[in-house]
Enzyme design. Sequence first.
Site, mmCIF file in Angstrom:
data_model
loop_
_atom_site.group_PDB
_atom_site.id
_atom_site.type_symbol
_atom_site.label_atom_id
_atom_site.label_comp_id
_atom_site.label_asym_id
_atom_site.label_seq_id
_atom_site.Cartn_x
_atom_site.Cartn_y
_atom_site.Cartn_z
ATOM 1 N N HIS A 90 -7.137 -22.269 3.425
ATOM 2 C CA HIS A 90 -6.118 -21.797 2.983
ATOM 3 C C HIS A 90 -5.120 -20.959 3.427
ATOM 4 O O HIS A 90 -4.140 -20.955 3.131
ATOM 5 C CB HIS A 90 -6.647 -21.255 1.091
ATOM 6 C CG HIS A 90 -7.369 -21.391 0.715
ATOM 7 N ND1 HIS A 90 -7.556 -20.988 -1.352
ATOM 8 C CD2 HIS A 90 -7.958 -22.531 0.434
ATOM 9 C CE1 HIS A 90 -8.143 -22.203 -1.876
ATOM 10 N NE2 HIS A 90 -8.354 -23.057 -0.954
ATOM 11 N N HIS A 135 -16.054 -29.622 2.712
ATOM 12 C CA HIS A 135 -17.573 -29.104 1.696
ATOM 13 C C HIS A 135 -18.577 -29.534 1.932
ATOM 14 O O HIS A 135 -19.506 -29.503 1.348
ATOM 15 C CB HIS A 135 -16.959 -30.467 0.046
ATOM 16 C CG HIS A 135 -15.971 -29.285 -0.222
ATOM 17 N ND1 HIS A 135 -15.172 -30.182 -1.501
ATOM 18 C CD2 HIS A 135 -14.824 -28.189 -0.006
ATOM 19 C CE1 HIS A 135 -14.102 -29.354 -1.420
ATOM 20 N NE2 HIS A 135 -13.814 -28.402 -1.213
HETATM 21 FE FE1 HEB Z 1 -12.923 -26.871 -1.147
HETATM 22 C C1 HEB Z 1 -15.203 -24.599 -1.676
HETATM 23 C C2 HEB Z 1 -11.451 -27.477 -4.247
HETATM 24 C C3 HEB Z 1 -9.778 -29.127 0.093
HETATM 25 C C4 HEB Z 1 -13.349 -25.654 2.101
HETATM 26 N N1 HEB Z 1 -12.916 -26.329 -3.049
HETATM 27 C C5 HEB Z 1 -14.127 -24.950 -3.351
HETATM 28 C C6 HEB Z 1 -13.596 -24.378 -4.417
HETATM 29 C C7 HEB Z 1 -12.776 -24.956 -4.777
HETATM 30 C C8 HEB Z 1 -12.233 -26.261 -4.192
HETATM 31 C C9 HEB Z 1 -12.448 -25.487 -6.367
HETATM 32 C C10 HEB Z 1 -14.732 -23.751 -4.958
HETATM 33 C C11 HEB Z 1 -13.552 -21.715 -4.761
HETATM 34 C C12 HEB Z 1 -14.485 -21.061 -5.294
HETATM 35 O O1 HEB Z 1 -15.368 -20.636 -4.940
HETATM 36 O O2 HEB Z 1 -15.042 -21.327 -6.633
HETATM 37 N N2 HEB Z 1 -10.511 -27.975 -1.532
HETATM 38 C C13 HEB Z 1 -10.777 -28.062 -3.111
HETATM 39 C C14 HEB Z 1 -10.393 -28.701 -3.168
HETATM 40 C C15 HEB Z 1 -9.487 -29.433 -2.126
HETATM 41 C C16 HEB Z 1 -10.486 -29.185 -0.641
HETATM 42 C C17 HEB Z 1 -8.955 -29.623 -4.874
HETATM 43 C C18 HEB Z 1 -8.931 -30.722 -1.724
HETATM 44 C C19 HEB Z 1 -9.010 -32.301 -2.317
HETATM 45 N N3 HEB Z 1 -12.037 -27.670 1.275
HETATM 46 C C20 HEB Z 1 -11.240 -28.482 1.166
HETATM 47 C C21 HEB Z 1 -11.154 -28.859 2.421
HETATM 48 C C22 HEB Z 1 -11.676 -27.781 3.228
HETATM 49 C C23 HEB Z 1 -12.107 -27.240 2.223
HETATM 50 C C24 HEB Z 1 -10.049 -30.058 3.748
HETATM 51 C C25 HEB Z 1 -12.023 -27.480 4.700
HETATM 52 C C26 HEB Z 1 -11.584 -28.203 5.558
HETATM 53 N N4 HEB Z 1 -13.859 -24.819 0.245
HETATM 54 C C27 HEB Z 1 -13.677 -25.319 1.137
HETATM 55 C C28 HEB Z 1 -15.257 -24.242 1.525
HETATM 56 C C29 HEB Z 1 -15.584 -23.760 0.696
HETATM 57 C C30 HEB Z 1 -14.495 -24.704 -0.516
HETATM 58 C C31 HEB Z 1 -16.158 -24.013 3.098
HETATM 59 C C32 HEB Z 1 -16.640 -23.239 0.100
HETATM 60 C C33 HEB Z 1 -16.491 -21.715 -0.408
HETATM 61 C C34 HEB Z 1 -17.187 -21.165 -0.546
HETATM 62 O O3 HEB Z 1 -18.689 -21.139 0.021
HETATM 63 O O4 HEB Z 1 -17.204 -19.564 -0.930
#
Ligand code: HEB
Length: 744
Positions: A95, A283
């Site tokens: 982020h 993921h």
């Molecule tokens: Fe992620 C977690 C959405 C892409 C790495 N994710 C997460 C959550 C959500 C999301 C709603 C839950 C938060 C809480 O704690 O409740 N993603 C999302 C979307 C997209 C994404 C709508 C576009 C399609 N991711 C992504 C990427 C990466 C990531 C590109 C790297 C390379 N995530 C992640 C991790 C986790 C999440 C390592 C777990 C955290 C904890 O364990 O605390």
Amino acid sequence: PSGCPMKANHKTVNTGGGGTRNKDWWPNDLKLNILRQHTGVSNPYNSQFNYAEAFKSLDYEGLKKDLTALMTDSQDWWPADFGHYGGLFVRMAWHSAGTYRVFDGRGGGGDGQQRFAPLNSWPDNASLDKARRLLWPIKQKYGDKISWADLFLLTGNVAIESMGLPMVGFAGGRADTFEADESVYWGGESTWLGNDVRYASGQAGPDKPGVIDGDESKKEHTDIHSRELEEPLAAAHMGLIYVNPEGPDGIPDPVASARDIRTTFGRMAMNDEETVALIAGGHAFGKTHGAGPTENVSDEPMGATIEEQGFGWNNKYKSGKGPDTITSGLEVIWTKTPVKWSNHYLEYMFKYEWEHEKSPAGAEQWVAKDADAFIPDAYDPNIKHKPRMLTSDLALRFDPAYEKISRRYAENPQELADAFSKAWFKLLHRDMGPRSRWIGPEIPKEVFLWEDPLPDLDHPVIDDQDISALKKELLSAVDPTHLITTAWASASTFRGGDKRGGANGARIRLAPQNNWKANNPAQLKSTLAALEKVQQNFNSSAKGGKKVSIADLIVLGGSAAVEKAAGVSVPFTPGRVDATEEQTDVKSFEHLEPKVDGFRNYGKGTQRVRTEQFLVDKAHLLTLSAPQMTVLVGGLRALNANYDGSSYGILTKRPGQLTNDFFVNLLDTQTEWQQGQDEIYFGQDRKTGEKKWQATRNDLIFGSHPELRAIAEVYASSSGQDRFVKDFVAAWVKVMELDRFDIA
Ligand code: HEB
């Protein structure tokens, strides 16, 4: 805000900056505030502090060890899911970096802005206040040797490594800022998760017209299958990093979600392969948090009470943490090994069919049909869960192009591992600028095209004698005005946000820059041809293996022309190199094309953005102050440097000489200005009616805006000429050297 003891709103606060302000009275006034951010007065480190130097004495391995230990050092005040903070820290880093967007190079993890509003309070960043606070003891220990900006990203890297996947590398070098950055347009909506403004100009579908006339009751969704996201935004909703996990506008449609993902990840410079790798890789770790109804969660950090000390999202549901955490309101655990790298995410995605369900918080999510409950709980060893997915996850299966890639990665785990590691490195380093800014022991050897690589300087460069000889030669070979416009066109592609562009590399010779309208391609071509002749002459006769690059000649030519026009010397530092076509990603350089460049009177405003607002925006990309912007516009007009040779704003009888005439004549009360067609204004003598000048809004703004006028007055005064020349030369050299991280 809840708990705020002040009954009054800010307009009646009679101290400390309260009251009805200029931005309340005149909301449309041209704002210069983005040109005076991150100056000495907001930064507690004094101007002698050099982060790169401080970083050199960092115990990098010690820091990595401490971070690794932190991963499993679960704290009672915010327990680690599955006994490991890896997922949380990966999300924090993602982020932090993921706000980057290609159009203006702004956003990204480059200056630690996740500590400040609005990012610290974005709904998408819920619970990351806890992640950052978990890091405080380590930040405190290493102090000024590691910035928050570097620490957020390095921690994500270490998290992944500690969960079993080696990374491509890591580079430090991101110095912190100490105030909320106001320069990034995050959208025009005034509600979190709103998107009525960003899709307002997109095509509305026939059944769901996008009614955007300020009347909330009439507001409907624009068609999620066809609407266009406004530039430069790279997120589908206000307050999200990318897309709504529940599907566009909360509609659980994986195919429509794929469309949003492709748009937003594309604007983060990621292609389909990188996008699939990032999501499938990301993921593979962690879980989502939606243990109970979201009404239990109080205000974000900026709205929280003073005793919460920077924390927000206080959760009253049961214990409010650990198993009871509410972050996104979704409750999904993707794989059976959430704190260990695996391919299970894609494996399950294709193995199961998916059924629509609601999370305990009422959010749209998906559960594997006919699957056993075999996924461990984050806290209770006696509970098992079924595999679950977000709508945005299923986009990787139900979009035909993503599906192909996902299946390939599903069958070839090593391919996913490599692709994820590389895409992750790009995600974290995309906005750092050239390699010469990268520091630390983990810089990868492999050079990536997205770095905009430059060849090594492998020969001696021109010395003072060569420089004075070459200046003469350049001035006799090319019209000085064209030397100036070429140098400006080349250097002014720089943008401070991601430190791309600039004169080094001389990419102005190459596509796409050599065809940009703002660069006057025909004129540019003949100038470059002349420079190439000068180069050939020099390189074939120079002694001791000395060579001169076109990049150096472009800047030297501009400087020589300014010097001639100014009658003072203009500092020049050689050492630029020329990039090749192979080192230049044409598509990604297209984002650097100026649509409007007021410095050379190119282009004009749109329905929504006034011409002079583009000028300020460009000045900000060039990291200029308001006085520097002013002196450059005035000087470039005196030098007759409009992109097309037009006379707009050339308020002088002696164009080509570096005089303060632009300011003197603009501020001359004997001239009366009138608007003509197409944003062209005419200045005539009040008495005789004689037409004297033509100008654009880029010019007249320096007489109409009170603060710009105040600066213009300084340069128009009797004492102004010397100051003007000195300041112009300094600002010119600054622009020419914006990308010289190699000499900084
Ligand atoms: Fe992620 C977690 C959405 C892409 C790495 N994710 C997460 C959550 C959500 C999301 C709603 C839950 C938060 C809480 O704690 O409740 N993603 C999302 C979307 C997209 C994404 C709508 C576009 C399609 N991711 C992504 C990427 C990466 C990531 C590109 C790297 C390379 N995530 C992640 C991790 C986790 C999440 C390592 C777990 C955290 C904890 O364990 O605390």
